[in-house]
Design a protein around this motif. Structure first.
Motif, PDB file in Angstrom:
ATOM      1  N   MET A  92     -38.481 -14.072  30.459  1.00  0.00           N
ATOM      2  CA  MET A  92     -38.616 -12.759  31.112  1.00  0.00           C
ATOM      3  C   MET A  92     -37.505 -12.561  32.138  1.00  0.00           C
ATOM      4  O   MET A  92     -36.943 -11.478  32.255  1.00  0.00           O
ATOM      5  N   ARG A  93     -37.170 -13.617  32.857  1.00  0.00           N
ATOM      6  CA  ARG A  93     -36.087 -13.530  33.845  1.00  0.00           C
ATOM      7  C   ARG A  93     -34.772 -13.203  33.144  1.00  0.00           C
ATOM      8  O   ARG A  93     -33.999 -12.369  33.603  1.00  0.00           O
ATOM      9  N   ARG A  94     -34.524 -13.823  31.994  1.00  0.00           N
ATOM     10  CA  ARG A  94     -33.293 -13.587  31.248  1.00  0.00           C
ATOM     11  C   ARG A  94     -33.249 -12.146  30.729  1.00  0.00           C
ATOM     12  O   ARG A  94     -32.233 -11.476  30.823  1.00  0.00           O
ATOM     13  N   ARG A  95     -34.368 -11.647  30.195  1.00  0.00           N
ATOM     14  CA  ARG A  95     -34.408 -10.264  29.698  1.00  0.00           C
ATOM     15  C   ARG A  95     -34.195  -9.270  30.841  1.00  0.00           C
ATOM     16  O   ARG A  95     -33.490  -8.273  30.682  1.00  0.00           O
ATOM     17  N   ASN A  96     -34.802  -9.536  31.988  1.00  0.00           N
ATOM     18  CA  ASN A  96     -34.620  -8.640  33.138  1.00  0.00           C
ATOM     19  C   ASN A  96     -33.177  -8.656  33.628  1.00  0.00           C
ATOM     20  O   ASN A  96     -32.637  -7.613  34.012  1.00  0.00           O
ATOM     21  N   GLY A 136     -27.081  -4.396  31.990  1.00  0.00           N
ATOM     22  CA  GLY A 136     -26.799  -3.281  31.081  1.00  0.00           C
ATOM     23  C   GLY A 136     -26.861  -1.946  31.798  1.00  0.00           C
ATOM     24  O   GLY A 136     -25.989  -1.091  31.631  1.00  0.00           O
ATOM     25  N   ILE A 137     -27.882  -1.757  32.614  1.00  0.00           N
ATOM     26  CA  ILE A 137     -28.016  -0.507  33.370  1.00  0.00           C
ATOM     27  C   ILE A 137     -26.875  -0.370  34.373  1.00  0.00           C
ATOM     28  O   ILE A 137     -26.298   0.707  34.529  1.00  0.00           O
ATOM     29  N   GLY A 138     -26.536  -1.458  35.041  1.00  0.00           N
ATOM     30  CA  GLY A 138     -25.424  -1.427  35.992  1.00  0.00           C
ATOM     31  C   GLY A 138     -24.103  -1.102  35.322  1.00  0.00           C
ATOM     32  O   GLY A 138     -23.302  -0.319  35.833  1.00  0.00           O
ATOM     33  N   ALA A 139     -23.879  -1.694  34.148  1.00  0.00           N
ATOM     34  CA  ALA A 139     -22.642  -1.423  33.413  1.00  0.00           C
ATOM     35  C   ALA A 139     -22.590   0.030  32.962  1.00  0.00           C
ATOM     36  O   ALA A 139     -21.533   0.671  33.004  1.00  0.00           O
TER      37      ALA A 139
END
Length: 62
Positions: free
Chosen positions: A10-14, A20-23
């Motif tokens: 879950m930590r990796r997916r978050n 992705g959102i930041g990029a």
């Protein structure tokens, strides 16, 4: 054992989602900076109003 309440998957997916959102946001800012640098609004308000009038006439809006 670790006392971490968040599983590693879950930590990796978050992390991937956050990056992705930041990029995406960064790419959007860069895109708009380039767009307004090349096609920015004119400094003279009269010219801007004329462009708006031409654009609305071309679109058929009053």
């Amino acid at each position: 054992m670790s006392d971490d309440p968040v599983p590693a998957e879950m930590r990796r997916r978050n992390l991937i989602l956050g990056l992705g959102i930041g990029a995406f946001c960064l790419a959007q800012v860069v895109f708009y900076m380039i767009f307004f640098r090349t096609n920015g609004l004119p400094k003279d308000p009269k010219v801007w109003q004329e462009q708006q009038a031409r654009q609305s006439a071309a679109q058929g809006t009053p």
